[in-house]
Design an enzyme around this catalytic site. Sequence first.
Site, PDB file in Angstrom:
ATOM      1  N   CYS A 116     -32.190  85.830  12.492  1.00  0.00           N
ATOM      2  CA  CYS A 116     -30.947  86.277  13.164  1.00  0.00           C
ATOM      3  C   CYS A 116     -30.660  87.760  12.984  1.00  0.00           C
ATOM      4  O   CYS A 116     -29.780  88.304  13.649  1.00  0.00           O
ATOM      5  CB  CYS A 116     -29.771  85.453  12.667  1.00  0.00           C
ATOM      6  SG  CYS A 116     -29.893  83.742  13.174  1.00  0.00           S
ATOM      7  N   HIS A 256     -23.100  89.120  14.065  1.00  0.00           N
ATOM      8  CA  HIS A 256     -23.959  88.013  14.487  1.00  0.00           C
ATOM      9  C   HIS A 256     -23.097  86.755  14.554  1.00  0.00           C
ATOM     10  O   HIS A 256     -22.247  86.518  13.692  1.00  0.00           O
ATOM     11  CB  HIS A 256     -25.097  87.837  13.480  1.00  0.00           C
ATOM     12  CG  HIS A 256     -25.880  86.578  13.700  1.00  0.00           C
ATOM     13  ND1 HIS A 256     -26.430  86.268  14.917  1.00  0.00           N
ATOM     14  CD2 HIS A 256     -26.154  85.530  12.873  1.00  0.00           C
ATOM     15  CE1 HIS A 256     -27.043  85.093  14.829  1.00  0.00           C
ATOM     16  NE2 HIS A 256     -26.879  84.628  13.608  1.00  0.00           N
ATOM     17  N   ASN A 286     -24.968  79.912  18.423  1.00  0.00           N
ATOM     18  CA  ASN A 286     -25.832  80.898  17.757  1.00  0.00           C
ATOM     19  C   ASN A 286     -27.110  81.057  18.584  1.00  0.00           C
ATOM     20  O   ASN A 286     -27.966  80.175  18.593  1.00  0.00           O
ATOM     21  CB  ASN A 286     -26.154  80.408  16.343  1.00  0.00           C
ATOM     22  CG  ASN A 286     -27.022  81.384  15.573  1.00  0.00           C
ATOM     23  OD1 ASN A 286     -27.536  82.355  16.136  1.00  0.00           O
ATOM     24  ND2 ASN A 286     -27.202  81.129  14.286  1.00  0.00           N
TER      25      ASN A 286
HETATM   26  N1  ACO Z   1     -20.529  66.414  12.893  1.00  0.00           N
HETATM   27  C1  ACO Z   1     -19.834  65.708  12.005  1.00  0.00           C
HETATM   28  N2  ACO Z   1     -20.096  65.729  10.692  1.00  0.00           N
HETATM   29  C2  ACO Z   1     -21.113  66.497  10.280  1.00  0.00           C
HETATM   30  C3  ACO Z   1     -21.887  67.262  11.169  1.00  0.00           C
HETATM   31  C4  ACO Z   1     -21.562  67.201  12.537  1.00  0.00           C
HETATM   32  N3  ACO Z   1     -22.216  67.891  13.466  1.00  0.00           N
HETATM   33  N4  ACO Z   1     -22.819  67.944  10.479  1.00  0.00           N
HETATM   34  C5  ACO Z   1     -22.649  67.630   9.200  1.00  0.00           C
HETATM   35  N5  ACO Z   1     -21.625  66.757   9.065  1.00  0.00           N
HETATM   36  C6  ACO Z   1     -21.097  66.152   7.859  1.00  0.00           C
HETATM   37  C7  ACO Z   1     -22.111  66.124   6.742  1.00  0.00           C
HETATM   38  O1  ACO Z   1     -22.941  65.006   6.832  1.00  0.00           O
HETATM   39  C8  ACO Z   1     -21.214  66.099   5.533  1.00  0.00           C
HETATM   40  O2  ACO Z   1     -20.762  64.790   5.353  1.00  0.00           O
HETATM   41  P1  ACO Z   1     -20.605  64.160   3.876  1.00  0.00           P
HETATM   42  O3  ACO Z   1     -19.560  65.020   3.209  1.00  0.00           O
HETATM   43  O4  ACO Z   1     -20.172  62.775   4.150  1.00  0.00           O
HETATM   44  O5  ACO Z   1     -21.953  64.295   3.249  1.00  0.00           O
HETATM   45  C9  ACO Z   1     -20.006  66.936   5.946  1.00  0.00           C
HETATM   46  O6  ACO Z   1     -20.027  66.954   7.382  1.00  0.00           O
HETATM   47  C10 ACO Z   1     -20.053  68.359   5.434  1.00  0.00           C
HETATM   48  O7  ACO Z   1     -21.343  68.912   5.706  1.00  0.00           O
HETATM   49  P2  ACO Z   1     -21.734  70.356   5.270  1.00  0.00           P
HETATM   50  O8  ACO Z   1     -23.163  70.633   5.584  1.00  0.00           O
HETATM   51  O9  ACO Z   1     -21.268  70.570   3.874  1.00  0.00           O
HETATM   52  O10 ACO Z   1     -20.797  71.224   6.257  1.00  0.00           O
HETATM   53  P3  ACO Z   1     -20.469  72.739   6.195  1.00  0.00           P
HETATM   54  O11 ACO Z   1     -19.016  72.921   6.081  1.00  0.00           O
HETATM   55  O12 ACO Z   1     -21.335  73.483   5.215  1.00  0.00           O
HETATM   56  O13 ACO Z   1     -20.867  73.229   7.671  1.00  0.00           O
HETATM   57  C11 ACO Z   1     -22.620  74.474   8.739  1.00  0.00           C
HETATM   58  C12 ACO Z   1     -22.217  73.148   8.083  1.00  0.00           C
HETATM   59  C13 ACO Z   1     -21.746  74.676   9.949  1.00  0.00           C
HETATM   60  C14 ACO Z   1     -24.081  74.382   9.150  1.00  0.00           C
HETATM   61  C15 ACO Z   1     -22.412  75.633   7.744  1.00  0.00           C
HETATM   62  O14 ACO Z   1     -22.998  75.306   6.512  1.00  0.00           O
HETATM   63  C16 ACO Z   1     -22.981  76.940   8.208  1.00  0.00           C
HETATM   64  O15 ACO Z   1     -22.504  77.552   9.145  1.00  0.00           O
HETATM   65  N6  ACO Z   1     -24.008  77.479   7.488  1.00  0.00           N
HETATM   66  C17 ACO Z   1     -24.535  78.827   7.736  1.00  0.00           C
HETATM   67  C18 ACO Z   1     -25.261  78.970   9.049  1.00  0.00           C
HETATM   68  C19 ACO Z   1     -25.856  80.376   9.124  1.00  0.00           C
HETATM   69  O16 ACO Z   1     -25.174  81.355   8.959  1.00  0.00           O
HETATM   70  N7  ACO Z   1     -27.150  80.463   9.362  1.00  0.00           N
HETATM   71  C20 ACO Z   1     -27.802  81.771   9.353  1.00  0.00           C
HETATM   72  C21 ACO Z   1     -28.198  82.217  10.653  1.00  0.00           C
HETATM   73  S1  ACO Z   1     -29.206  81.062  11.516  1.00  0.00           S
HETATM   74  C22 ACO Z   1     -30.830  81.709  11.585  1.00  0.00           C
HETATM   75  O17 ACO Z   1     -31.150  82.660  10.937  1.00  0.00           O
HETATM   76  C23 ACO Z   1     -31.816  80.979  12.449  1.00  0.00           C
END
Ligand code: ACO
Length: 332
Positions: A116, A256, A286
């Site tokens: 990214c 980003h 994204n």
């Molecule tokens: N819908 C509903 N529930 C979901 C979903 C979904 N789509 N996805 C996950 N959950 C659930 C999980 O199973 C979990 O449930 P549990 O508590 O029962 O186990 C709960 O929601 C929380 O999941 P987390 O993974 O902890 O959610 P989080 O708040 O961390 O959000 C996310 C996830 C959006 C992916 C976040 O971690 C994020 O944005 N991370 C960074 C992304 C990023 O910046 N990437 C870098 C660039 S990408 C690149 O370089 C290619």
Amino acid sequence: MSKITAAITAVNGYVPDYILTNQELETIVDTNDEWIQTRTGIKERRILKGEGLGSSDMAVPAVQGLCKKRGIDPMEIELLICATATPDHVFPATANIICDKIGAKNAFAFDLLAACSGFLYALVTGSKYIESGQYKKVVIVGADKMSSITDYSDRSTCILFGDGSGAVLLEPSTEGYGIKDSILRSDGSGRVHLQQKAGGSVKPSSHKTVDAKEHFVYQDGQPVFKFAVVRMADVSTEIMEKNSLTADDVAWLVPHQANKRIIDATGRRMGIGPEKVMMNIDKYGNTTNATIPLCLWEWEKKLHKGDNLILAAFGGGFTWGSIWVKWAYDTK
Ligand code: ACO
């Protein structure tokens, strides 16, 4: 002779027509619009549909439109760098394919991979060819067909990504416009949290890797989130301090678009209110290397000559960085 800087003299974008909404995703995986919007800020994303189409098919209209806007012939392009994590093929470089398709026969071209942060890495790399005086027309294009490496049975990643492309033209300025300063960083130990496990030389694609879905994006969301929040904010404040820029001096933060919460946190750390933060993650998700040029494209008419922009990104690698840009033109 006055110092040459690399000014952005045109910007253009392209997104495919198909809109994948949160509501449609609700029919594919166990998710819901409220969760997606609260956790990420995304409402919909664009998907490139059609057999045999790749990232170059989005980069081509982006670059062709860029040339048209600036009134230049593709034959005038001397260097084209394509930042992509989803190249058309492992080789040849997608940049070569783009040049072939648009008739940029005088350009040398290569791909740059920094997930990214690739667009920022490519922008800085391209700017050096302008600053050195070697070239006068350099195109930087970010293009990603993220849908080609997204597992639509994995709810934690499939909600995040979209397809798109954005491009900028760099030309010399002797009035100090363009790329003023940059801080780029990487830390390969972060690879365990965000990667495409198979398809490279360590683990070539096989029936086994495909069955294990290792040709898709793997992301351990929480550690990536924690790193991204800290690193993107750190590097953005660092570039401001290094150049004695206050929040009032900054016209726009161009982050980003990975997660609205990361963007909000970065703006807060910089002391920059949401009215000065470009954000279109709600519409496009994204798009990896396309997010920053797509923002510039959408906000182009609001940008004024002399505006200070801070571009900031974080991505797989880990890679991250920020760039201070002095905007070079007003749009009529
Ligand atoms: N819908 C509903 N529930 C979901 C979903 C979904 N789509 N996805 C996950 N959950 C659930 C999980 O199973 C979990 O449930 P549990 O508590 O029962 O186990 C709960 O929601 C929380 O999941 P987390 O993974 O902890 O959610 P989080 O708040 O961390 O959000 C996310 C996830 C959006 C992916 C976040 O971690 C994020 O944005 N991370 C960074 C992304 C990023 O910046 N990437 C870098 C660039 S990408 C690149 O370089 C290619």
